[in-house]
Write a protein that holds these residues in place. Structure first.
Motif, PDB file in Angstrom:
ATOM      1  N   ARG A  35       2.050 -29.131  -6.632  1.00  7.10           N
ATOM      2  CA  ARG A  35       1.498 -29.949  -5.604  1.00  7.10           C
ATOM      3  C   ARG A  35      -0.247 -30.206  -6.087  1.00  7.10           C
ATOM      4  O   ARG A  35      -0.675 -29.442  -6.514  1.00  7.10           O
ATOM      5  N   LEU A  36      -0.397 -31.607  -6.117  1.00  6.40           N
ATOM      6  CA  LEU A  36      -1.712 -32.184  -6.573  1.00  6.40           C
ATOM      7  C   LEU A  36      -2.822 -32.069  -5.387  1.00  6.40           C
ATOM      8  O   LEU A  36      -3.888 -31.932  -5.655  1.00  6.40           O
ATOM      9  N   GLY A  37      -2.267 -32.316  -4.138  1.00  9.16           N
ATOM     10  CA  GLY A  37      -3.096 -32.414  -2.970  1.00  9.16           C
ATOM     11  C   GLY A  37      -2.500 -32.482  -1.701  1.00  9.16           C
ATOM     12  O   GLY A  37      -1.258 -32.817  -1.622  1.00  9.16           O
ATOM     13  N   GLY A  40      -4.485 -35.167   5.499  1.00 12.52           N
ATOM     14  CA  GLY A  40      -3.965 -35.109   6.990  1.00 12.52           C
ATOM     15  C   GLY A  40      -2.679 -35.655   7.244  1.00 12.52           C
ATOM     16  O   GLY A  40      -1.973 -35.531   8.075  1.00 12.52           O
ATOM     17  N   SER A  41      -2.460 -36.811   6.733  1.00  9.30           N
ATOM     18  CA  SER A  41      -1.270 -37.576   6.638  1.00  9.30           C
ATOM     19  C   SER A  41      -0.361 -37.514   5.305  1.00  9.30           C
ATOM     20  O   SER A  41       0.886 -37.938   5.572  1.00  9.30           O
ATOM     21  N   ALA A  42      -0.773 -36.883   4.521  1.00 10.64           N
ATOM     22  CA  ALA A  42       0.289 -36.883   3.342  1.00 10.64           C
ATOM     23  C   ALA A  42       0.166 -35.929   2.184  1.00 10.64           C
ATOM     24  O   ALA A  42      -1.002 -35.119   2.177  1.00 10.64           O
ATOM     25  N   SER A  43       0.863 -35.552   1.417  1.00 12.97           N
ATOM     26  CA  SER A  43       0.842 -34.493   0.430  1.00 12.97           C
ATOM     27  C   SER A  43       1.060 -35.325  -0.903  1.00 12.97           C
ATOM     28  O   SER A  43       2.179 -36.240  -0.860  1.00 12.97           O
ATOM     29  N   VAL A  44       0.471 -34.970  -2.088  1.00  8.21           N
ATOM     30  CA  VAL A  44       0.777 -35.665  -3.340  1.00  8.21           C
ATOM     31  C   VAL A  44       1.288 -34.326  -4.293  1.00  8.21           C
ATOM     32  O   VAL A  44       0.889 -33.040  -4.338  1.00  8.21           O
ATOM     33  N   PHE A  45       2.360 -35.013  -5.096  1.00  9.70           N
ATOM     34  CA  PHE A  45       3.077 -34.119  -5.867  1.00  9.70           C
ATOM     35  C   PHE A  45       3.276 -34.581  -7.507  1.00  9.70           C
ATOM     36  O   PHE A  45       3.518 -35.933  -7.492  1.00  9.70           O
ATOM     37  N   GLN A  46       3.005 -33.829  -8.366  1.00 11.86           N
ATOM     38  CA  GLN A  46       3.620 -33.985  -9.733  1.00 11.86           C
ATOM     39  C   GLN A  46       4.870 -33.937 -10.057  1.00 11.86           C
ATOM     40  O   GLN A  46       5.426 -32.737  -9.575  1.00 11.86           O
ATOM     41  N   VAL A  47       5.737 -34.861 -10.483  1.00 12.81           N
ATOM     42  CA  VAL A  47       7.152 -34.706 -10.552  1.00 12.81           C
ATOM     43  C   VAL A  47       7.293 -35.264 -12.002  1.00 12.81           C
ATOM     44  O   VAL A  47       6.802 -35.956 -12.575  1.00 12.81           O
ATOM     45  N   VAL A  58       4.412 -38.430  -6.531  1.00 14.68           N
ATOM     46  CA  VAL A  58       4.711 -39.128  -5.341  1.00 14.68           C
ATOM     47  C   VAL A  58       3.754 -38.560  -4.362  1.00 14.68           C
ATOM     48  O   VAL A  58       3.418 -37.395  -4.305  1.00 14.68           O
ATOM     49  N   LYS A  59       3.461 -39.447  -3.322  1.00  9.16           N
ATOM     50  CA  LYS A  59       2.748 -39.312  -2.156  1.00  9.16           C
ATOM     51  C   LYS A  59       3.750 -39.496  -1.180  1.00  9.16           C
ATOM     52  O   LYS A  59       4.001 -40.378  -0.835  1.00  9.16           O
TER      53      LYS A  59
END
Length: 425
Positions: A35-37, A40-47, A58-59
């Motif tokens: 998980r990169l970050g 309030g409205s989204a999470s960002v992942f390294q995939v 992926v956001k």
């Protein structure tokens, strides 16, 4: 999107919408590496792809209770409108993530980027206390300034305002060897501002501060912010890079409110600099031109790019080359001068180094200069930045003929032009 140390995906049961383990992207399964970050409205992942040959970010936007997916559609629209600029994160595609345990979520598949300017500020001060006084080199400040200004110039020509420029939203691309802008969730078309509260505290322009205050008080706005707010934010970022200090408290101080120019002059005069005063004064003047309180009189991105600050070549700090990934590695503390002028020994060393470096990836070229600049240093160009990152991790601290190896990255363009920096310590 930002990458970093890969964290293992926990095996304990977790709520899929909070920490998905897999994404199905265009019929292919991608696994989550980190998980990169999270905002309030989204999470960002390294995939990574099922084949393991591709990585991306992926956001994933939180499902909206009332539908509409406003945040997703807004960022998608902005990114699709401004695609193609080398200093703006690339949108690969959009998809919907379905889950049997919760509502479907909307996702953006994005280019995976590396270290953020925020991390550069934190990591450099953490590894060297002297950086608290010295900050980053003029090379890095110039590199960041030019890349972000070129991104803003293109963005503003399309009529968009980024509206949330800060160190976390400027990331380094190892593949393209430049800084890129991310996160367009607060962006809007100039003259059609649909977001009341813009910019992050510490990087917020005076007109945005006033607008936010009025909005909080319930006062109807009769004017909107312009692209000038982005220049204010960038100026604070550059000042932080140059000084090595976070400036949130400074920009809220009475001294700054009374005369920000005097505070900037003091910051520049108190910093010991190895370069001559002229290019430093060019940077100071550039920053001041972007911190004019009146947005109408503030410097534009196009005008800022004409600053004489961008005409002077600089050298980086050695720590910066350890933090900014590149397809090129520079290996230090390996070769003695006496080996460079014995042709037979020199050829043997070249072959040994090629054989060793090829263990970590595909080597495109290898150079060991016999004279300065770069005398006795080993420059290895890999076919990809990912190979170079793996090699840097595994080679650092190794011994070669009784010597401890120091491995830093090296700017690809400088290497290919034969420009070997005498880096600053």
């Amino acid at each position: 999107m930002q990458s970093g140390p890969i964290q293992p995906v926990p095996k304990a049961p977790v709520e899929p919408k909070q920490r998905p383990v897999l994404f199905e992207v265009f019929g292919e399964i991608w696994s989550v590496q980190a998980r990169l970050g999270q905002g309030g409205s989204a999470s960002v992942f390294q995939v990574s792809s099922g084949r393991g040959s591709s990585t991306a970010a992926v956001k994933e936007f939180q499902a909206q209770p009332r539908g509409g997916d406003y945040a997703f559609h807004k960022e998608r629209r902005v990114l699709e409108d401004i695609q193609g600029h080398k200093n703006i994160v690339t949108l690969y595609g959009v998809f919907t993530q379905h889950s049997a345990l919760g509502p479907a979520t909307r996702c953006l598949l994005l280019e995976l980027l590396d270290v953020s300017v925020s991390s550069l500020l934190l990591r450099t001060t953490a590894t060297n206390s002297l950086r608290l006084q010295q900050g980053h080199s003029l090379w890095l400040v110039q590199h960041c300034a030019r890349d972000v200004l070129e991104a803003l110039s293109s963005l503003h020509r399309e009529g968009y305002v980024h509206a949330d420029l800060k160190p976390r939203n400027v990331l380094w691309s190892a593949d393209d060897q430049c800084f890129k802008l991310i996160d367009f969730g607060l962006s809007f078309k100039e003259g059609n501002q649909d977001v009341k509260y813009i910019q992050t505290d510490g990087y917020r322009a005076p007109e945005a501060e006033l607008q936010n205050s009025l909005a909080l008080a319930g006062v109807e706005l009769d004017s909107h912010c312009t692209a000038a707010v982005d220049l204010w934010s960038l100026a604070i970022i550059l000042l932080e890079l140059y000084s090595g200090n976070r400036l949130k408290d400074t920009v809220h101080s009475p001294q700054w409110q009374e005369d920000s120019g005097a505070v900037i002059d003091q910051m520049f005069s108190s910093k010991t600099e190895t370069h001559t005063a002229i290019p430093v004064s060019h940077l100071r003047d550039l920053i001041k031109s972007m911190l004019v309180k009146s947005p109408q009189q503030r410097c534009s991105a196009d005008k800022a790019l004409l600053s004489p600050f961008f005409s002077v070549p600089f050298a980086p700090h050695i720590e910066e080359l350890m933090l900014l990934p590149s397809p090129v590695l520079r290996l230090l503390n390996l070769i003695e001068d006496k080996h460079l002028h014995n042709e037979e020994e020199y050829e043997d060393i070249l072959e040994d180094m090629k054989e060793e470096c090829q263990k970590y990836g595909s080597v495109v070229s290898l150079l060991i200069p016999k004279e300065n600049p770069g005398k006795g240093q080993v420059f290895v160009e890999y076919s990809s930045s990912s190979d170079a990152k793996e090699a840097q991790k595994l080679l650092t601290g190794r011994t070669f003929d009784g010597r401890f190896v120091v491995a830093t990255f090296y700017p690809l363009r400088a290497y290919r032009r034969g420009y070997l920096y005498q880096t600053l310590q």
